[in-house]
Design an enzyme around this catalytic site. Structure first.
Site, PDB file in Angstrom:
ATOM      1  N   HIS A  47       5.796   0.882  -9.978  1.00 13.59           N
ATOM      2  CA  HIS A  47       4.843   1.170 -11.089  1.00 13.59           C
ATOM      3  C   HIS A  47       5.162   2.475 -11.364  1.00 13.59           C
ATOM      4  CE1 HIS A  47       3.357   2.916  -7.205  1.00 13.59           C
ATOM      5  NE2 HIS A  47       2.251   3.514  -7.895  1.00 13.59           N
ATOM      6  N   HIS A  95       7.149   7.245  -7.337  1.00 15.28           N
ATOM      7  CA  HIS A  95       6.507   8.436  -6.686  1.00 15.28           C
ATOM      8  C   HIS A  95       7.982   9.250  -6.277  1.00 15.28           C
ATOM      9  CE1 HIS A  95       2.540   7.910  -7.146  1.00 15.28           C
ATOM     10  NE2 HIS A  95       2.371   6.694  -6.705  1.00 15.28           N
ATOM     11  N   HIS A  99       1.709  -3.948  -8.696  1.00 16.12           N
ATOM     12  CA  HIS A  99       1.040  -2.841  -8.044  1.00 16.12           C
ATOM     13  C   HIS A  99      -0.561  -2.698  -8.558  1.00 16.12           C
ATOM     14  CE1 HIS A  99       1.124   0.877  -5.742  1.00 16.12           C
ATOM     15  NE2 HIS A  99       0.224   1.247  -6.362  1.00 16.12           N
ATOM     16  N   GLU A 106       2.270   2.253  -0.062  1.00 16.53           N
ATOM     17  CA  GLU A 106       2.314   3.100  -1.009  1.00 16.53           C
ATOM     18  C   GLU A 106       2.408   4.346   0.025  1.00 16.53           C
ATOM     19  OE1 GLU A 106      -0.380   3.297  -4.171  1.00 16.53           O
ATOM     20  OE2 GLU A 106       1.309   4.433  -5.295  1.00 16.53           O
ATOM     21  N   HIS A 144       4.694   8.988  -1.385  1.00 16.48           N
ATOM     22  CA  HIS A 144       3.685   8.944  -2.415  1.00 16.48           C
ATOM     23  C   HIS A 144       3.837  10.403  -3.182  1.00 16.48           C
ATOM     24  CE1 HIS A 144      -0.425   9.133  -4.008  1.00 16.48           C
ATOM     25  NE2 HIS A 144      -0.066   8.006  -4.590  1.00 16.48           N
ATOM     26  N   ASP A 175      -4.512  -1.360  -7.136  1.00 15.71           N
ATOM     27  CA  ASP A 175      -5.021  -0.292  -5.718  1.00 15.71           C
ATOM     28  C   ASP A 175      -6.339  -0.903  -5.665  1.00 15.71           C
ATOM     29  OD1 ASP A 175      -3.519   1.663  -4.758  1.00 15.71           O
ATOM     30  OD2 ASP A 175      -2.930   2.155  -6.971  1.00 15.71           O
ATOM     31  N   ASP A 187      -0.800  -0.969 -11.968  1.00 13.44           N
ATOM     32  CA  ASP A 187      -1.632   0.231 -11.314  1.00 13.44           C
ATOM     33  C   ASP A 187      -3.197   0.179 -11.448  1.00 13.44           C
ATOM     34  OD1 ASP A 187      -1.655   2.327  -9.609  1.00 13.44           O
ATOM     35  OD2 ASP A 187      -0.457   3.741 -11.062  1.00 13.44           O
TER      36      ASP A 187
HETATM   37 ZN   LIG Z   1       1.070   5.198  -7.204  1.00 14.73          ZN
END
Ligand SMILES: [Zn+2]
Length: 395
Positions: free
Chosen positions: A237, A216, A44, A143, A170, A46, A336
């Site tokens: 994650h 999540h 993961h 996600e 999420h 972003d 993350d």
């Molecule tokens: Zn996340």
């Protein structure tokens, strides 16, 4: 005589120092050599929330956690890029549009822009082949389950475009799955886990060969997904709730059950998921866990001022705890990076992964064990998911 004695003392002290420095250097070199021999898969990242706005991942000096040079310094072999779809797109039915934009930023803004550094991968075999070619395998995971706009056809389209995992939620509960982000919030329509359609989503993901990701989700959604899925599932994650009691982390029972079905928990480096001190301080900063918030400079500055960072040792403690509960085959890495405001001291960005190898070796982890945590477990899980899809499509 006295002068000689003094000289001897000085010499012996300096020899002792020299020797210990030499030992330390050789440990560093050994850790570095072992690190370079690993296939490191991070499930993961972003940075896509910035590249989608034109941010250049090829720029070697930047203010984020991720760029091409740092990925190479960190020895990252395969990177799952987050196709993050904010819940803000739900209101006007723009989630699918946003999903396609995010897929485009990986395929076009990262892979096509830097073909000498990245190749798009969709299978475990792809990852190993691309790694052998000396490039970084680029993969995609959605996600936010609202991305499919309650439509299995869109789920299939995303798979065809290369998506290989999807977090069922999420921070928002959607029309078919409860989220850990709002499970106790009044006024939100909850489902006690997965709805019948949510279970269909899970089964269609099995049939396609897309990993079911429970990061999540609310705890009940996890249990429902685990019961429904015929393939092992992942937390792309998440960290351990026993060490940092936040809803985004997994309880020991969840880790054990996930592991029993061949699943993998990928440890998250967010300070607020690693350290209760960081988590408690973070509560005083608004919206401190939203990914893609890199542009919100004032919030970031406030967060960094108020929140004491977690450390490399905290990451090792979470890995070690997950291994104790789930076994050595059930743990991986899902950093993350670029989705969080605070990263641990010693693991500040993707270039710092060699520090983690050194720390794990110091903790007593064997080369073989680290190889599993860094990529072996994820490859095994991907192959199990691919095999289940093949089996289901043949029948
Ligand atoms: Zn996340």
């Amino acid at each position: 005589m006295r002068a000689l004695c003094l000289l001897a003392i000085v010499l012996s002290v300096s020899f002792a120092q020299t020797r210990s420095v030499t030992d330390a250097e050789s440990d560093v070199k050994k850790a570095e050599r072992i690190h370079r021999s690993m296939l490191l898969i991070d499930t993961h990242n972003d940075i896509t929330s910035r590249t989608v706005d034109g941010y250049d991942i090829g720029k070697s000096k930047n203010d984020g956690h991720t760029n091409v040079t740092s990925l190479k310094e960190g020895g990252v072999g395969a990177q799952f890029f987050a196709v993050y779809v904010s819940s803000s797109y739900v209101k006007d039915n723009r989630s699918a549009h946003r999903t396609l934009e995010m897929i485009d930023t990986v395929r076009h803004g990262i892979v096509e822009r830097y073909p000498n550094d990245f190749t798009l991968a969709t299978t475990a075999d792809d990852i190993e082949r691309i790694h052998k070619q000396g490039k970084i395998a680029a993969l995609m995971g959605i996600e936010g389950g609202h991305a499919i706009e309650d439509n299995l056809g869109l789920l299939r389209d995303y798979f065809d475009l290369g998506i290989r995992y999807m977090t069922l939620t999420h921070t928002n509960t959607n029309n078919w799955a409860d989220s850990s982000g709002d499970v106790n919030k009044a006024g939100v329509q909850h489902h006690n886990g997965l709805t019948p359609f949510g279970k269909q989503v899970v089964r269609e993901m099995n049939r396609l060969g897309m990993m079911i990701d429970i990061s999540h989700t609310a705890d009940k959604t996890f249990w429902d997904a685990l019961a429904e899925s015929r393939a092992p599932i992942i937390a792309s994650h998440s960290s351990c709730r026993a060490l940092c009691n936040v809803p985004r982390n997994m309880t020991d029972d969840m880790i054990a059950a996930l592991a029993k079905k061949g699943g993998v928990i990928q440890i998250n480096f967010n300070c607020g998921f690693l350290s209760e001190k960081s988590a408690a301080a973070g509560k005083n900063v608004q919206d401190s866990t939203l990914p893609g918030a890199a542009g919100e400079d004032a919030t970031i500055a406030e967060y960094r001022k108020k929140v004491p960072p977690a450390t490399l040792e905290d990451v090792v403690a979470h890995i070690d705890h997950a291994v104790k509960i789930g076994g050595i085959d059930a743990v991986g890495i899902g950093s993350d990076f670029d989705g969080v405001f605070c990263t641990p001291l010693g693991l500040e960005d993707v270039s710092k992964f060699p520090n983690l190898t050194r720390a794990l070796l110091e903790k007593g982890y064997s080369e073989e064990a680290i190889r599993k945590i860094y990529g072996g477990n994820t490859l095994r899980l991907m192959r199990a998911v691919e095999a289940e899809a093949k089996h289901e499509q043949a029948n």
